[in-house]
Write a protein that holds these residues in place. Sequence first.
Motif, PDB file in Angstrom:
ATOM      1  N   THR A 208       0.810  -1.221   0.000  1.00 48.46           N
ATOM      2  CA  THR A 208       0.000   0.000   0.000  1.00 48.46           C
ATOM      3  C   THR A 208       0.842   1.269   0.000  1.00 48.46           C
ATOM      4  O   THR A 208       0.596   2.195  -0.783  1.00 48.46           O
ATOM      5  CB  THR A 208      -0.938  -0.005   1.212  1.00 48.46           C
ATOM      6  N   ALA A 209       1.846   1.341   0.876  1.00 50.92           N
ATOM      7  CA  ALA A 209       2.629   2.565   1.014  1.00 50.92           C
ATOM      8  C   ALA A 209       3.450   2.885  -0.226  1.00 50.92           C
ATOM      9  O   ALA A 209       3.878   4.028  -0.418  1.00 50.92           O
ATOM     10  CB  ALA A 209       3.560   2.455   2.222  1.00 50.92           C
ATOM     11  N   ASP A 210       3.653   1.883  -1.084  1.00 49.23           N
ATOM     12  CA  ASP A 210       4.519   2.067  -2.250  1.00 49.23           C
ATOM     13  C   ASP A 210       3.755   2.338  -3.542  1.00 49.23           C
ATOM     14  O   ASP A 210       4.353   2.494  -4.603  1.00 49.23           O
ATOM     15  CB  ASP A 210       5.389   0.819  -2.437  1.00 49.23           C
ATOM     16  N   VAL A 211       2.429   2.369  -3.461  1.00 44.13           N
ATOM     17  CA  VAL A 211       1.618   2.603  -4.664  1.00 44.13           C
ATOM     18  C   VAL A 211       1.675   4.090  -5.030  1.00 44.13           C
ATOM     19  O   VAL A 211       1.402   4.960  -4.192  1.00 44.13           O
ATOM     20  CB  VAL A 211       0.162   2.161  -4.440  1.00 44.13           C
ATOM     21  N   THR A 212       2.017   4.373  -6.284  1.00 45.77           N
ATOM     22  CA  THR A 212       2.098   5.758  -6.744  1.00 45.77           C
ATOM     23  C   THR A 212       0.729   6.268  -7.149  1.00 45.77           C
ATOM     24  O   THR A 212      -0.221   5.490  -7.328  1.00 45.77           O
ATOM     25  CB  THR A 212       3.054   5.867  -7.936  1.00 45.77           C
ATOM     26  N   GLU A 213       0.636   7.586  -7.329  1.00 51.23           N
ATOM     27  CA  GLU A 213      -0.624   8.175  -7.776  1.00 51.23           C
ATOM     28  C   GLU A 213      -0.996   7.659  -9.159  1.00 51.23           C
ATOM     29  O   GLU A 213      -2.174   7.380  -9.446  1.00 51.23           O
ATOM     30  CB  GLU A 213      -0.515   9.697  -7.787  1.00 51.23           C
ATOM     31  N   GLU A 214       0.000   7.488 -10.023  1.00 51.01           N
ATOM     32  CA  GLU A 214      -0.268   6.943 -11.356  1.00 51.01           C
ATOM     33  C   GLU A 214      -0.846   5.534 -11.257  1.00 51.01           C
ATOM     34  O   GLU A 214      -1.797   5.184 -11.979  1.00 51.01           O
ATOM     35  CB  GLU A 214       1.025   6.903 -12.172  1.00 51.01           C
ATOM     36  N   GLN A 215      -0.304   4.723 -10.382  1.00 55.38           N
ATOM     37  CA  GLN A 215      -0.806   3.362 -10.214  1.00 55.38           C
ATOM     38  C   GLN A 215      -2.203   3.354  -9.607  1.00 55.38           C
ATOM     39  O   GLN A 215      -3.038   2.513  -9.954  1.00 55.38           O
ATOM     40  CB  GLN A 215       0.170   2.559  -9.349  1.00 55.38           C
ATOM     41  N   GLN A 216      -2.489   4.311  -8.724  1.00 61.84           N
ATOM     42  CA  GLN A 216      -3.850   4.445  -8.197  1.00 61.84           C
ATOM     43  C   GLN A 216      -4.837   4.695  -9.333  1.00 61.84           C
ATOM     44  O   GLN A 216      -5.942   4.137  -9.359  1.00 61.84           O
ATOM     45  CB  GLN A 216      -3.912   5.599  -7.190  1.00 61.84           C
ATOM     46  N   GLN A 217      -4.442   5.526 -10.276  1.00 59.40           N
ATOM     47  CA  GLN A 217      -5.317   5.840 -11.401  1.00 59.40           C
ATOM     48  C   GLN A 217      -5.519   4.629 -12.311  1.00 59.40           C
ATOM     49  O   GLN A 217      -6.615   4.403 -12.843  1.00 59.40           O
ATOM     50  CB  GLN A 217      -4.747   7.020 -12.195  1.00 59.40           C
ATOM     51  N   LEU A 218      -4.465   3.834 -12.496  1.00 55.73           N
ATOM     52  CA  LEU A 218      -4.577   2.632 -13.311  1.00 55.73           C
ATOM     53  C   LEU A 218      -5.528   1.625 -12.667  1.00 55.73           C
ATOM     54  O   LEU A 218      -6.335   0.989 -13.360  1.00 55.73           O
ATOM     55  CB  LEU A 218      -3.194   1.997 -13.506  1.00 55.73           C
ATOM     56  N   MET A 219      -5.454   1.500 -11.350  1.00 56.16           N
ATOM     57  CA  MET A 219      -6.388   0.619 -10.650  1.00 56.16           C
ATOM     58  C   MET A 219      -7.821   1.127 -10.779  1.00 56.16           C
ATOM     59  O   MET A 219      -8.761   0.350 -10.953  1.00 56.16           O
ATOM     60  CB  MET A 219      -5.984   0.493  -9.178  1.00 56.16           C
ATOM     61  N   ALA A 220      -7.976   2.434 -10.725  1.00 55.69           N
ATOM     62  CA  ALA A 220      -9.314   3.020 -10.896  1.00 55.69           C
ATOM     63  C   ALA A 220      -9.887   2.696 -12.271  1.00 55.69           C
ATOM     64  O   ALA A 220     -11.070   2.350 -12.411  1.00 55.69           O
ATOM     65  CB  ALA A 220      -9.249   4.528 -10.688  1.00 55.69           C
ATOM     66  N   GLN A 221      -9.044   2.799 -13.290  1.00 57.37           N
ATOM     67  CA  GLN A 221      -9.501   2.480 -14.644  1.00 57.37           C
ATOM     68  C   GLN A 221      -9.872   1.005 -14.781  1.00 57.37           C
ATOM     69  O   GLN A 221     -10.809   0.651 -15.501  1.00 57.37           O
ATOM     70  CB  GLN A 221      -8.398   2.845 -15.650  1.00 57.37           C
ATOM     71  N   TYR A 222      -9.122   0.145 -14.074  1.00 59.13           N
ATOM     72  CA  TYR A 222      -9.435  -1.291 -14.127  1.00 59.13           C
ATOM     73  C   TYR A 222     -10.776  -1.567 -13.450  1.00 59.13           C
ATOM     74  O   TYR A 222     -11.578  -2.380 -13.918  1.00 59.13           O
ATOM     75  CB  TYR A 222      -8.313  -2.083 -13.464  1.00 59.13           C
ATOM     76  N   TYR A 223     -11.053  -0.901 -12.341  1.00 56.52           N
ATOM     77  CA  TYR A 223     -12.366  -1.032 -11.712  1.00 56.52           C
ATOM     78  C   TYR A 223     -13.472  -0.601 -12.682  1.00 56.52           C
ATOM     79  O   TYR A 223     -14.512  -1.267 -12.807  1.00 56.52           O
ATOM     80  CB  TYR A 223     -12.451  -0.186 -10.443  1.00 56.52           C
ATOM     81  N   LYS A 224     -13.257   0.519 -13.349  1.00 55.54           N
ATOM     82  CA  LYS A 224     -14.254   0.992 -14.310  1.00 55.54           C
ATOM     83  C   LYS A 224     -14.471  -0.047 -15.401  1.00 55.54           C
ATOM     84  O   LYS A 224     -15.612  -0.330 -15.799  1.00 55.54           O
ATOM     85  CB  LYS A 224     -13.809   2.320 -14.925  1.00 55.54           C
ATOM     86  N   PHE A 225     -13.378  -0.631 -15.884  1.00 56.01           N
ATOM     87  CA  PHE A 225     -13.461  -1.656 -16.932  1.00 56.01           C
ATOM     88  C   PHE A 225     -14.275  -2.850 -16.450  1.00 56.01           C
ATOM     89  O   PHE A 225     -15.179  -3.332 -17.144  1.00 56.01           O
ATOM     90  CB  PHE A 225     -12.046  -2.095 -17.309  1.00 56.01           C
ATOM     91  N   ILE A 226     -13.962  -3.337 -15.246  1.00 55.16           N
ATOM     92  CA  ILE A 226     -14.634  -4.521 -14.718  1.00 55.16           C
ATOM     93  C   ILE A 226     -16.128  -4.274 -14.546  1.00 55.16           C
ATOM     94  O   ILE A 226     -16.967  -5.079 -14.979  1.00 55.16           O
ATOM     95  CB  ILE A 226     -13.997  -4.936 -13.372  1.00 55.16           C
ATOM     96  N   VAL A 227     -16.482  -3.163 -13.924  1.00 60.63           N
ATOM     97  CA  VAL A 227     -17.892  -2.885 -13.628  1.00 60.63           C
ATOM     98  C   VAL A 227     -18.672  -2.603 -14.914  1.00 60.63           C
ATOM     99  O   VAL A 227     -19.782  -3.115 -15.111  1.00 60.63           O
ATOM    100  CB  VAL A 227     -18.010  -1.716 -12.639  1.00 60.63           C
ATOM    101  N   SER A 228     -18.104  -1.797 -15.793  1.00 60.90           N
ATOM    102  CA  SER A 228     -18.830  -1.434 -17.017  1.00 60.90           C
ATOM    103  C   SER A 228     -19.031  -2.642 -17.925  1.00 60.90           C
ATOM    104  O   SER A 228     -20.097  -2.793 -18.537  1.00 60.90           O
ATOM    105  CB  SER A 228     -18.100  -0.320 -17.763  1.00 60.90           C
ATOM    106  N   ARG A 229     -18.029  -3.524 -18.025  1.00 61.60           N
ATOM    107  CA  ARG A 229     -18.184  -4.715 -18.873  1.00 61.60           C
ATOM    108  C   ARG A 229     -19.263  -5.646 -18.324  1.00 61.60           C
ATOM    109  O   ARG A 229     -19.954  -6.330 -19.084  1.00 61.60           O
ATOM    110  CB  ARG A 229     -16.860  -5.471 -18.994  1.00 61.60           C
ATOM    111  N   TYR A 230     -19.415  -5.675 -17.020  1.00 63.24           N
ATOM    112  CA  TYR A 230     -20.486  -6.487 -16.431  1.00 63.24           C
ATOM    113  C   TYR A 230     -21.840  -6.031 -16.970  1.00 63.24           C
ATOM    114  O   TYR A 230     -22.658  -6.851 -17.410  1.00 63.24           O
ATOM    115  CB  TYR A 230     -20.452  -6.366 -14.904  1.00 63.24           C
ATOM    116  N   PHE A 231     -22.093  -4.729 -16.956  1.00 63.78           N
ATOM    117  CA  PHE A 231     -23.361  -4.213 -17.457  1.00 63.78           C
ATOM    118  C   PHE A 231     -23.519  -4.443 -18.952  1.00 63.78           C
ATOM    119  O   PHE A 231     -24.625  -4.703 -19.440  1.00 63.78           O
ATOM    120  CB  PHE A 231     -23.483  -2.725 -17.148  1.00 63.78           C
ATOM    121  N   GLU A 232     -22.433  -4.354 -19.689  1.00 60.41           N
ATOM    122  CA  GLU A 232     -22.492  -4.500 -21.141  1.00 60.41           C
ATOM    123  C   GLU A 232     -22.755  -5.937 -21.573  1.00 60.41           C
ATOM    124  O   GLU A 232     -23.453  -6.186 -22.561  1.00 60.41           O
ATOM    125  CB  GLU A 232     -21.173  -4.032 -21.765  1.00 60.41           C
ATOM    126  N   ILE A 233     -22.217  -6.918 -20.828  1.00 62.65           N
ATOM    127  CA  ILE A 233     -22.241  -8.309 -21.280  1.00 62.65           C
ATOM    128  C   ILE A 233     -23.336  -9.131 -20.615  1.00 62.65           C
ATOM    129  O   ILE A 233     -23.952  -9.991 -21.258  1.00 62.65           O
ATOM    130  CB  ILE A 233     -20.848  -8.950 -21.040  1.00 62.65           C
TER     131      ILE A 233
END
Length: 560
Positions: free
Chosen positions: A483-508
């Motif tokens: 946790t302490a080593d996660v950068t802000e850029e990596q936080q954003q990448l994880m956020a995008q992955y959450y968006k991908f996972i949730v949105s694909r659920y609704f789409e499929i």
Amino acid sequence: MKVLNSLLYVAAGLSLTACADQDIPGFTTDEPAEVIAQDEINSYGTLKSYVNRDKYPQFVMAGAVNAEQFNQVGQLYSLAKANYDEVVTGNAFKYASVVGSDGTLNTATVESFVNNATNAGLTVFGHTLCWHSQQQVAYLNSLITDPNATKHVLYIHMGEPKTNNWDRELYVNPTTELQSGKTYTLKLRVKTSAACDVTVWPQGDATQYWPTPSFKSTTEWTTVAQAFEAKSALKQLRFELGTLGGDIWMDDVQLLDPDGNNLIANGTFEENADGWTKPSWHEYEIKTVADPDQEGGGGGMTEEVKKDTLTWALNNFISGMMKACNGKVKAWDVVNEPMSDAAPAELKTAGRDGDPKKCFFWQDHLGKDYARLAVKLARKAASDSVQLKLFINDYNLEAAYNKNAKLQGLIDMIKYWESDGVTKIDGIGSQMHVTYSMNPKTQAANEEAYVNHLKMMAATGKLVRISELDMGIADAEGNTINTADVTEEQQQLMAQYYKFIVSRYFEIIPANQQYGICNWGLQDSPKGSGWRADEPIGLWDANWVRKPAYVGFCEGLKQE
């Protein structure tokens, strides 16, 4: 995020004086960029407010909570009430949390949880009714152990000693091929009619074998443990017994891998000596006999009696849980994690898939149809006014490493269970304990496998539930990032992955098959935790401050 949180607290203190300073002509202040970013995150609404109820009327936004903490009706209670439609407990509904070591049920926490959730306007998802882990193993085993039963051991009468060790051999194959370079431990109880040395040769093929150091056997039962490093892909253990004379007895044979899993399928010999062989031209007989040193003995519990007894025990738990929930819990994981990782088309079994001293594999005792029994008992015990939704829940169904093989195995197993024309399983729960990979190829494969697994589940026509969604992150080499080593850029990448996972659920997933998504990791996991320790799995940090992951989840729910 620790830096960001510190800045927020400092900024909050500075704001008390900033207003007065701004009255000075020509003096202005600007908010730090980190504060502006957090303000934007905090401007988002609650999770469930982003679900389009007209378009997705069945969708349930759920969260996993600690029952004891939730029952305090404090901060966690308020946060859950604001963000979720439904709550599930991580442990409070599991067998070992309810059933005592003597078999008695204590459902006080369950009852309080259900009542508190109901008062908050939340539904409750039941997790779980039948699982191999977190069981009262000693109690369950005691139910099917006849104290007067004879204990059996493997026995060989050797006769006169031979010239060479290989003149008498005993073979057994591990359930999983051993990997070169890894250390394994052979452990067993052994007794011989005269003191002697015993040598074991692990073998890969006809040209790949090597001896382990010999161990001592005496006229008294002795437990030995011999570690060795596999020097090739081991497929067989060869006990070299040629120079021994007289008799040998063996029992409780285990071959333990580096994680402590036992790779010997029949090392207790209580039923037979299946799996233990010798060269066809060797004249001695391999058989099981009563332990010559056992006091008493006799009788025994038949398999039919064992099954009847365990059916009673399973029903006692399931009916007790249904009574405690008082018709307020209408959806359950009726069976949890049934499929094997090593053999994804097969059910888990003791030894190959877990230590029988720590786990109780209902399927090993009740047979392949055990899920049919669990479903039958659950529907029978439910209130007449409740139409239960029963799910089979498992992990790694979205895994890229085996190309969704475990999901296919589960789908096929559900078809088998329902082939009796009576059993009805309403849905599939996919746990989704995912990891964002900083390796682009790995991440692309993960996303492709996730989409494929949604399509596979949609094709079943059953309800689809993402049951335990949380997310860690790994570097390009696959190492977990704490946790302490996660950068802000990596936080954003994880956020995008959450968006991908949730949105694909609704789409499929078609709207009529959507049960919903359960957010499993609300907060980042602390150091020393029993679950994904020191990983940034939460939508909130340890101080309940929203993270970029929260935004990604909301954006996925918005479907824009």
